[in-house]
Design an enzyme around this catalytic site. Sequence first.
Site, PDB file in Angstrom:
ATOM      1  N   GLY A  17       0.842  -1.199   0.000  1.00 10.44           N
ATOM      2  CA  GLY A  17       0.000   0.000   0.000  1.00 10.44           C
ATOM      3  C   GLY A  17       0.878   1.249   0.000  1.00 10.44           C
ATOM      4  O   GLY A  17       2.057   1.195  -0.367  1.00 10.44           O
ATOM      5  N   GLU A 174     -18.160  11.333  -0.080  1.00  8.97           N
ATOM      6  CA  GLU A 174     -17.776  11.340  -1.496  1.00  8.97           C
ATOM      7  C   GLU A 174     -18.668  10.408  -2.310  1.00  8.97           C
ATOM      8  O   GLU A 174     -19.081  10.733  -3.428  1.00  8.97           O
ATOM      9  CB  GLU A 174     -16.296  10.958  -1.639  1.00  8.97           C
ATOM     10  CG  GLU A 174     -15.406  12.039  -1.041  1.00  8.97           C
ATOM     11  CD  GLU A 174     -13.916  11.865  -1.280  1.00  8.97           C
ATOM     12  OE1 GLU A 174     -13.200  12.862  -1.216  1.00  8.97           O
ATOM     13  OE2 GLU A 174     -13.468  10.738  -1.513  1.00  8.97           O
TER      14      GLU A 174
HETATM   15  C1  LIG Z   1     -12.526   4.177   0.263  1.00 12.89           C
HETATM   16  C2  LIG Z   1     -11.336   4.864   0.884  1.00 12.89           C
HETATM   17  C3  LIG Z   1     -11.082   6.200   0.611  1.00 12.89           C
HETATM   18  C4  LIG Z   1      -9.988   6.838   1.171  1.00 12.89           C
HETATM   19  N1  LIG Z   1      -9.767   8.162   0.872  1.00 12.89           N
HETATM   20  C5  LIG Z   1      -8.657   8.760   1.341  1.00 12.89           C
HETATM   21  C6  LIG Z   1      -8.347  10.105   0.965  1.00 12.89           C
HETATM   22  O1  LIG Z   1      -9.111  10.745   0.228  1.00 12.89           O
HETATM   23  N2  LIG Z   1      -7.197  10.661   1.433  1.00 12.89           N
HETATM   24  C7  LIG Z   1      -6.346   9.958   2.236  1.00 12.89           C
HETATM   25  O2  LIG Z   1      -5.296  10.484   2.612  1.00 12.89           O
HETATM   26  N3  LIG Z   1      -6.624   8.706   2.624  1.00 12.89           N
HETATM   27  C8  LIG Z   1      -7.746   8.087   2.199  1.00 12.89           C
HETATM   28  N4  LIG Z   1      -8.017   6.809   2.573  1.00 12.89           N
HETATM   29  C9  LIG Z   1      -7.118   6.144   3.533  1.00 12.89           C
HETATM   30  C10 LIG Z   1      -5.847   5.664   2.843  1.00 12.89           C
HETATM   31  O3  LIG Z   1      -6.175   4.923   1.696  1.00 12.89           O
HETATM   32  C11 LIG Z   1      -5.060   4.833   3.851  1.00 12.89           C
HETATM   33  O4  LIG Z   1      -4.731   5.653   4.937  1.00 12.89           O
HETATM   34  C12 LIG Z   1      -3.795   4.288   3.217  1.00 12.89           C
HETATM   35  O5  LIG Z   1      -4.111   3.406   2.173  1.00 12.89           O
HETATM   36  C13 LIG Z   1      -2.939   3.582   4.261  1.00 12.89           C
HETATM   37  O6  LIG Z   1      -1.812   3.039   3.640  1.00 12.89           O
HETATM   38  P1  LIG Z   1      -1.190   1.669   4.164  1.00 12.89           P
HETATM   39  O7  LIG Z   1      -0.006   1.405   3.311  1.00 12.89           O
HETATM   40  O8  LIG Z   1      -1.028   1.724   5.629  1.00 12.89           O
HETATM   41  O9  LIG Z   1      -2.312   0.558   3.893  1.00 12.89           O
HETATM   42  P2  LIG Z   1      -2.988   0.129   2.519  1.00 12.89           P
HETATM   43  O10 LIG Z   1      -2.828   1.149   1.484  1.00 12.89           O
HETATM   44  O11 LIG Z   1      -4.355  -0.310   2.882  1.00 12.89           O
HETATM   45  O12 LIG Z   1      -2.131  -1.142   2.063  1.00 12.89           O
HETATM   46  C14 LIG Z   1      -2.126  -2.344   2.767  1.00 12.89           C
HETATM   47  C15 LIG Z   1      -1.665  -3.464   1.832  1.00 12.89           C
HETATM   48  O13 LIG Z   1      -1.438  -4.632   2.602  1.00 12.89           O
HETATM   49  C16 LIG Z   1      -1.959  -5.763   1.933  1.00 12.89           C
HETATM   50  N5  LIG Z   1      -2.260  -6.756   2.971  1.00 12.89           N
HETATM   51  C17 LIG Z   1      -3.012  -6.581   4.083  1.00 12.89           C
HETATM   52  N6  LIG Z   1      -2.996  -7.695   4.837  1.00 12.89           N
HETATM   53  C18 LIG Z   1      -2.228  -8.591   4.184  1.00 12.89           C
HETATM   54  C19 LIG Z   1      -1.820  -9.928   4.470  1.00 12.89           C
HETATM   55  N7  LIG Z   1      -2.202 -10.564   5.583  1.00 12.89           N
HETATM   56  N8  LIG Z   1      -1.032 -10.567   3.574  1.00 12.89           N
HETATM   57  C20 LIG Z   1      -0.649  -9.935   2.432  1.00 12.89           C
HETATM   58  N9  LIG Z   1      -0.970  -8.666   2.126  1.00 12.89           N
HETATM   59  C21 LIG Z   1      -1.760  -8.001   3.000  1.00 12.89           C
HETATM   60  C22 LIG Z   1      -3.185  -5.223   1.210  1.00 12.89           C
HETATM   61  O14 LIG Z   1      -3.518  -6.030   0.105  1.00 12.89           O
HETATM   62  C23 LIG Z   1      -2.710  -3.828   0.792  1.00 12.89           C
HETATM   63  O15 LIG Z   1      -2.119  -3.837  -0.475  1.00 12.89           O
HETATM   64  C24 LIG Z   1      -9.117   6.134   2.029  1.00 12.89           C
HETATM   65  C25 LIG Z   1      -9.363   4.788   2.300  1.00 12.89           C
HETATM   66  C26 LIG Z   1     -10.464   4.147   1.734  1.00 12.89           C
HETATM   67  C27 LIG Z   1     -10.718   2.691   2.025  1.00 12.89           C
END
Ligand SMILES: Cc1cc2nc3c(=O)[nH]c(=O)nc-3n(C[C@H](O)[C@H](O)[C@H](O)COP(=O)(O)OP(=O)(O)OC[C@H]3O[C@@H](n4cnc5c(N)ncnc54)[C@H](O)[C@@H]3O)c2cc1C
Length: 425
Positions: A17, A174
């Site tokens: 992510g 949204e």
């Molecule tokens: C609908 C929606 C709209 C959003 N809008 C906004 C916005 O407008 N602005 C903003 O700043 N933020 C927004 N967010 C929040 C933002 O997307 C998150 O804060 C951000 O994605 C966090 O990044 P991350 O890398 O921590 O997790 P993520 O981007 O969620 O990535 C996690 C990754 O881990 C993988 N994963 C999880 N568990 C496992 C496992 N057990 N084994 C293998 N792979 C795994 C998943 O497949 C994913 O690819 C939104 C979120 C959603 C759901």
Amino acid sequence: MNLPNTNQKRIVVIGGGFAGISLVKKLKDLDAQIVMIDRHNYHTFQPLLYQVSTSGLEPDSIAYPIRKILKELNNFYFRLAEVQHIDPVKKEITTAIGILSFDYLVIATGTKTNYFNNENIAKNAMPMKTVPQALNIRSLILQNFEKADDTLEVSERKALLNFCIVGAGPTGVELAGALAELKQNVFPKDYKHLDIQEMQIHLFEGGPRVLPPMSETASKKATEFLDKLGVQIHLNTIVSDFDGKTVTLKDGKTLETKNFIWSAGVTGASIKGLTEDSLVARLNRYKVNTFNQVAGFENIFAIGDIAYMETVDFPKGHPQVAQPAIQQGENLAKNLKNLLANKPLKAFIYSDKGTMATVGRNKAVVDLKKLKFGGFLAWFIWMFVHLMALVGFRNRVIVFFNWAYNYINYDKAARLIVRPYTTKD
Ligand SMILES: Cc1cc2nc3c(=O)[nH]c(=O)nc-3n(C[C@H](O)[C@H](O)[C@H](O)COP(=O)(O)OP(=O)(O)OC[C@H]3O[C@@H](n4cnc5c(N)ncnc54)[C@H](O)[C@@H]3O)c2cc1C
């Protein structure tokens, strides 16, 4: 797992992510073997998922292959798998495709939908956290319109055209705005014989205002914009049940709907194996120190939404949005380099760049540190920031042309039921 044996240290990153990608991008020149594991072979730009759900964009313009993003790294390996267990003593993770040892482990798994232990809602609601889920919503909306167009029975037709969104955070707001846009500009042209006024959009929020994480100004403006779009906002309203047909509110009132979208909250996507002391149980997030080291471990890190770091400025942890995830990934990259060079670690300091949300065509709200505003300029800024944040030049160009086309033609071209959604009734 089939990975080359090496004398280099192995850094395993779970999750591609915002956090995982921003970390690995910065590890280009590190003398270490880097392995990323994700259950999807693509990175998802979650902020634009709602546009896939509402036929504004095709999924391939908001998703990007992880291998392609990180193609410049020679010491990098990607494996498509679900990680099931972490053994911190043996320094191993168990995945659906085998066991892998690590020297350093980075957990960047983000969050999953939180149904607050309501089994009925978990079974019957439509969540919107992944590309397949967004496509399910798109199919469901279009299928229900097709059914409504062919239904004589009034109550059945009204249920098919009734939309209930639970949670008026940025995602709910949204989505409601985009649905209202479909109602105003698109569906009347497609379904000429339907009374479009039968399409109702309800937005339920347990708290006293929409956009709870944003300022009062943003909340007031967004309410004004949603009102104008005809969205029915229900504040201080708890949804207690949905059986696939009937929504029940805590005060006993009911509503019939075939479109029930759940955006009421998330919980950490933690993985079994670490001690309970490492987790904030209530939130399912890993407790980390200012270097993102998980409580109790020096070689296991958590970054992004899954990490819970208390600081003076953020005593309840950082907001679960993209910027903290990106910035923590970048800081950890520096720290992994420092660790391998026996240098001291650098504490993470979050630089808050503000938050924004869009409400239909032409309108958005923006909260910056010293300035809070809404309207056309905010919408323009929202578009620019999201375009620039998308991964890949191709995706930026496609999204830009889609938006321009939709804007000029009052249209949303991706109204395709490619993979029909099978409802659970
Ligand atoms: C609908 C929606 C709209 C959003 N809008 C906004 C916005 O407008 N602005 C903003 O700043 N933020 C927004 N967010 C929040 C933002 O997307 C998150 O804060 C951000 O994605 C966090 O990044 P991350 O890398 O921590 O997790 P993520 O981007 O969620 O990535 C996690 C990754 O881990 C993988 N994963 C999880 N568990 C496992 C496992 N057990 N084994 C293998 N792979 C795994 C998943 O497949 C994913 O690819 C939104 C979120 C959603 C759901």
